[in-house]
Design a protein around this motif. Structure first.
Motif, short mmCIF file in Angstrom:
data_model
loop_
_atom_site.label_atom_id
_atom_site.label_comp_id
_atom_site.label_asym_id
_atom_site.label_seq_id
_atom_site.Cartn_x
_atom_site.Cartn_y
_atom_site.Cartn_z
N PRO A 64 0.77 -1.25 0.05
CA PRO A 64 0.09 -0.43 -0.29
C PRO A 64 0.73 1.01 -0.27
N LEU A 65 0.76 2.47 -0.94
CA LEU A 65 0.75 3.69 -0.52
C LEU A 65 0.43 4.76 -0.44
N ILE A 66 -0.94 5.24 -0.96
CA ILE A 66 -1.43 5.85 -0.21
C ILE A 66 -2.60 5.39 0.94
N VAL A 67 -3.12 5.43 1.23
CA VAL A 67 -4.54 5.47 2.30
C VAL A 67 -4.90 5.83 2.88
N ASN A 68 -6.00 5.80 3.67
CA ASN A 68 -7.37 6.41 4.35
C ASN A 68 -6.70 6.58 5.82
N CYS A 69 -6.93 7.15 6.69
CA CYS A 69 -6.01 6.78 8.27
C CYS A 69 -6.92 5.39 8.64
N GLY A 70 -8.11 5.41 8.45
CA GLY A 70 -9.08 4.07 8.90
C GLY A 70 -9.60 4.04 10.38
N SER A 71 -10.20 3.23 10.37
CA SER A 71 -10.71 3.54 11.58
C SER A 71 -10.42 3.83 12.65
N GLY A 72 -10.60 4.76 13.86
CA GLY A 72 -10.49 4.54 14.54
C GLY A 72 -11.11 4.05 16.45
N SER A 73 -12.11 2.98 15.98
CA SER A 73 -13.40 2.53 16.99
C SER A 73 -12.53 1.73 17.53
N LYS A 103 3.26 8.76 7.59
CA LYS A 103 3.22 10.79 7.58
C LYS A 103 2.45 10.83 6.49
N GLN A 104 1.83 12.18 6.00
CA GLN A 104 1.40 12.40 5.03
C GLN A 104 1.62 13.36 3.99
N ILE A 105 1.16 13.45 2.81
CA ILE A 105 2.33 14.61 2.00
C ILE A 105 1.02 15.37 1.71
N VAL A 106 1.07 16.69 2.29
CA VAL A 106 0.10 18.07 2.17
C VAL A 106 0.33 19.26 1.39
N LEU A 107 -0.69 19.34 0.12
CA LEU A 107 -0.38 20.41 -0.54
C LEU A 107 -2.03 21.96 -0.10
N THR A 108 -1.12 22.91 0.41
CA THR A 108 -2.02 24.12 1.10
C THR A 108 -2.02 25.02 0.51
N ALA A 109 -3.27 25.39 -0.04
CA ALA A 109 -3.12 26.72 -0.68
C ALA A 109 -4.69 27.59 -0.61
N ARG A 110 -4.76 29.09 -1.42
CA ARG A 110 -6.09 29.42 -1.04
C ARG A 110 -6.99 29.92 -2.26
N ALA A 111 -7.87 29.58 -2.24
CA ALA A 111 -8.35 29.55 -2.60
C ALA A 111 -9.41 30.87 -2.80
N MET A 112 -8.78 31.85 -3.79
CA MET A 112 -9.43 33.24 -3.80
C MET A 112 -10.12 33.70 -5.49
N GLU A 113 -10.44 32.76 -5.93
CA GLU A 113 -11.21 33.32 -7.67
C GLU A 113 -12.25 31.74 -7.57
N HIS A 156 -2.41 10.53 2.86
CA HIS A 156 -1.83 9.81 4.05
C HIS A 156 -0.56 8.23 3.08
N LEU A 157 0.18 8.39 3.96
CA LEU A 157 1.33 7.24 3.70
C LEU A 157 1.34 6.09 4.58
N HIS A 158 1.58 5.24 3.49
CA HIS A 158 1.05 3.71 4.54
C HIS A 158 2.61 3.83 5.37
N PRO A 159 2.61 3.35 6.80
CA PRO A 159 3.84 3.14 7.41
C PRO A 159 5.14 2.63 7.20
N GLU A 160 4.50 1.69 6.03
CA GLU A 160 6.22 0.91 5.70
C GLU A 160 6.35 1.98 4.31
N VAL A 161 5.90 3.22 4.35
CA VAL A 161 6.44 3.72 3.14
C VAL A 161 7.62 5.27 3.82
N ASP A 162 8.75 5.28 3.28
CA ASP A 162 9.97 6.19 3.64
C ASP A 162 9.50 6.89 2.48
N ALA A 163 9.30 8.34 3.15
CA ALA A 163 9.00 8.67 2.50
C ALA A 163 9.98 10.66 3.06
N GLU A 164 10.77 11.51 2.07
CA GLU A 164 11.13 12.25 2.36
C GLU A 164 10.82 13.88 0.98
#
Length: 582
Positions: free
Chosen positions: A350-359, A541-551, A486-494
């Motif tokens: 697995p590469l990209i995942v969702n965090c999953g259920s925290g129940s 870890k998670q990759i996050v792209l942050t921006a602002r909607a102005m139009e 969101h990345l799987h825990p076994e993915v080594d990212a930089e």
């Protein structure tokens, strides 16, 4: 309305208690009609841990060597539900040695002694069905070496629970709990002498529930892939039990299995695990393979949309996208605000995942796991695309239902020039911000490249008025949004290329590179991976792209691709982690 629901729940609990006490007068079953066979497979590691006194239930670890499980003060209702459902008997039976059997026997016979008169929290139809199934499957394990009095107590108690199920199954929560109650009732009616009369009404009821709850596409109202797998497993057990005793299942029962199996295949990633959406996990190891093999249903051509999910596949890569509105009403008690989120798997990794259920980690983690930021999709201004509403009791546990969910989720699947394309959108932010989120995803035929595009658009004059009002609230600085991967825990990212890309190394040796081409801020932030059977969430870890909607229209394009020097076929021989309590 809320008060009326509370009154109904109170009546249900009262009637369950009354019937449980009345059933205590039931004449015990004489013996088994035939020798029960264990159909459930537990975890050997968990069984060993329990035998050593390390009790892990609902995310709580209790260290109590030599203790009777019923003497332990339960940390919460979820812990109580797990121990009274006897799922732990699968794990202890998988160990199977004399020491573990004696512990399992002491816990089972002590349950009969304390709660067999109809008292205690375990007398709900769903828990009784779950418990009866385990007692039948592991009867030889728990009755081996038992005294005459203990055997008689076992048969009296299981007969009592069978009568209780016959009288109260209809009050169970629709979905998996009701299928558990009916499967337990059918299994007991077929297996126990003197209980034959309980089977026929349950067989008919199971057929009716299949027709009512399994739609034409083989899906459940909850849209939970793991729950669908468990329902399919129960239906296969019930079918095999009926055929083993020369009985015929209802046509709707057989048809439900035939419809569910292709759906499960479509919701399966390249690594064999299920997509993790709406409270579901990957599934217990080997459970899905067993269900698909036992079903006896031939593979079919996949549909464009399966239980509200779209699947893109190329080479050894699979992507599964939540492409429909979340469940609503009582079916939403465990649903997530995950519209247009996706998961991506390459081969066994697995590469990209969702965090999953925290129940299984408590109420705070369960709520956090349901929010949009816990999924690989766009989140606008910190708002989830669906919001939590009023609480409702589901069995012994209270849950919040989803409210204000996206109503319009158009999607289209088509061929691209060199692959397949998904296009979708949702109106979950229309009321709050006047914006529609659209997402375009393309995967090449060889699975080595994915191109994505996320758009925020104000479509109508009314939408633009709402957007302008929100923009003014920000003093024209723009409405912030985040696109999370969101990345799987076994993915080594930089972060690589001076902040313009992220390199991700999988344990198989594959290298994937994430890039983007808009005025965004790229960060690599902490995240968590919520997984059943673990003591605590796994850091990732998670990759996050942050921006602002102005139009009125904002677009962000990004890509995921294997590095050029990554081989087409990788021999992935690295063993997975087998640790349990970490």
């Amino acid at each position: 309305m809320f008060r009326l629901d509370a009154i109904k729940r109170g009546q249900t609990r009262f009637l369950n208690r009354v019937q449980a006490r009345l059933c205590a007068r039931t004449k015990p079953a004489a013996a088994f009609v035939g020798q029960p066979e264990p159909r459930t497979v537990g975890s050997f590691a968990r069984g060993r841990q329990m035998a050593a006194g390390n009790l892990l239930f609902a995310g709580h670890l209790v260290e109590a060597p030599g203790a009777i499980i019923w003497d332990i003060t339960p940390p919460d209702d979820a812990f109580l539900e797990e121990i009274h459902g006897f799922h732990w008997l699968d794990d202890m039976a998988s160990v199977g040695d004399a020491k573990t059997r004696l512990i399992a026997q002491s816990w089972l016979f002590e349950w009969i002694k304390r709660y067999g008169n109809g008292s205690g929290p375990g007398w709900t139809p769903e828990l009784a069905g779950r418990r009866v199934i385990r007692w039948l499957h592991h009867a030889l394990f728990v009755l081996s070496g038992a005294s005459h009095d203990e055997s008689r107590a076992f048969f009296r108690s299981i007969a009592q629970q069978t009568i209780f199920l016959n009288r109260r199954w209809h009050s169970s929560t629709p979905g998996l709990p009701r299928f558990e109650a009916l499967t337990g009732l059918i299994s007991a009616g077929l297996s126990l002498q003197g209980m034959e009369g309980q089977a026929d009404p349950a067989i008919r009821a199971l057929g009716q529930e299949c027709a009512r709850q399994i739609d034409n596409a083989g899906g459940l109202p909850t849209r939970n892939p793991e729950e669908l797998m468990e329902v399919c497993t129960l239906l296969i057990w019930a079918r095999d039990a009926l055929q083993g005793y020369g009985r015929s299942p209802e046509p709707a029962h057989i048809a439900a299995i035939a419809k569910i199996v292709p759906t499960l295949r479509a919701l399966r990633h390249a690594d064999g695990g299920l997509a993790r959406f709406h409270g579901g996990g990957r599934g217990a190891e080997g459970r899905l393979d067993s269900a698909l093999a036992a079903a006896g249903v031939k593979a079919q051509a996949p549909q464009d949309l399966t239980m509200g999910y779209a699947r893109l596949a190329g080479g050894r890569t699979t992507m599964i996208i939540d492409a429909a509105s979340p469940p609503s009403g009582r079916a939403s008690f465990n649903s997530h605000a995950s519209t247009l989120a996706f998961e991506l798997t390459s081969g066994r990794r697995p590469l990209i995942v969702n965090c999953g259920s925290g129940s299984t980690f408590g109420e705070d983690w369960r709520r956090a796991g349901r929010a949009t930021p816990s999924h690989s999709t766009l989140c606008l201004d910190g708002f989830s695309s669906s919001r939590l509403g009023e609480t409702s009791r589901m069995g012994p546990i209270e849950r919040e239902l989803l409210d204000d969910v996206p109503k319009n989720v158009p999607i289209e699947l088509s061929r691209a020039s060199d692959g397949v394309r998904f296009e979708g959108g949702h109106d979950g932010y229309l009321k709050t911000h006047g914006l529609t989120h659209a997402r375009i995803l393309e995967m090449t035929f060889d699975g080595r490249g994915i191109v994505g595009e996320d758009l925020l658009v104000a479509l109508s004059p009314a939408d633009r008025a709402v957007f302008n009002h929100k923009l003014e609230d920000t003093r024209l600085s723009g409405i912030r949004f985040d696109i999370r991967f969101h990345l799987h825990p076994e993915v080594d990212a930089e972060i690589d290329m001076n902040g313009a890309a992220v390199s991700m190394a999988l344990r198989s040796g594959e290298i994937w590179v994430f890039r983007f081409d808009a005025a965004c801020e790229l960060t690599l932030e902490p995240s968590v991976y919520l997984e059943k059977g673990r003591l605590r969430p796994r850091a990732t870890k998670q990759i996050v792209l942050t921006a602002r909607a102005m139009e009125y229209a904002t677009r962000v394009r990004w890509s995921l691709a294997k590095a050029q020097d990554t081989a087409v076929a990788v021999r992935d021989l690295v063993q997975d982690d087998a640790a349990l309590l970490n």
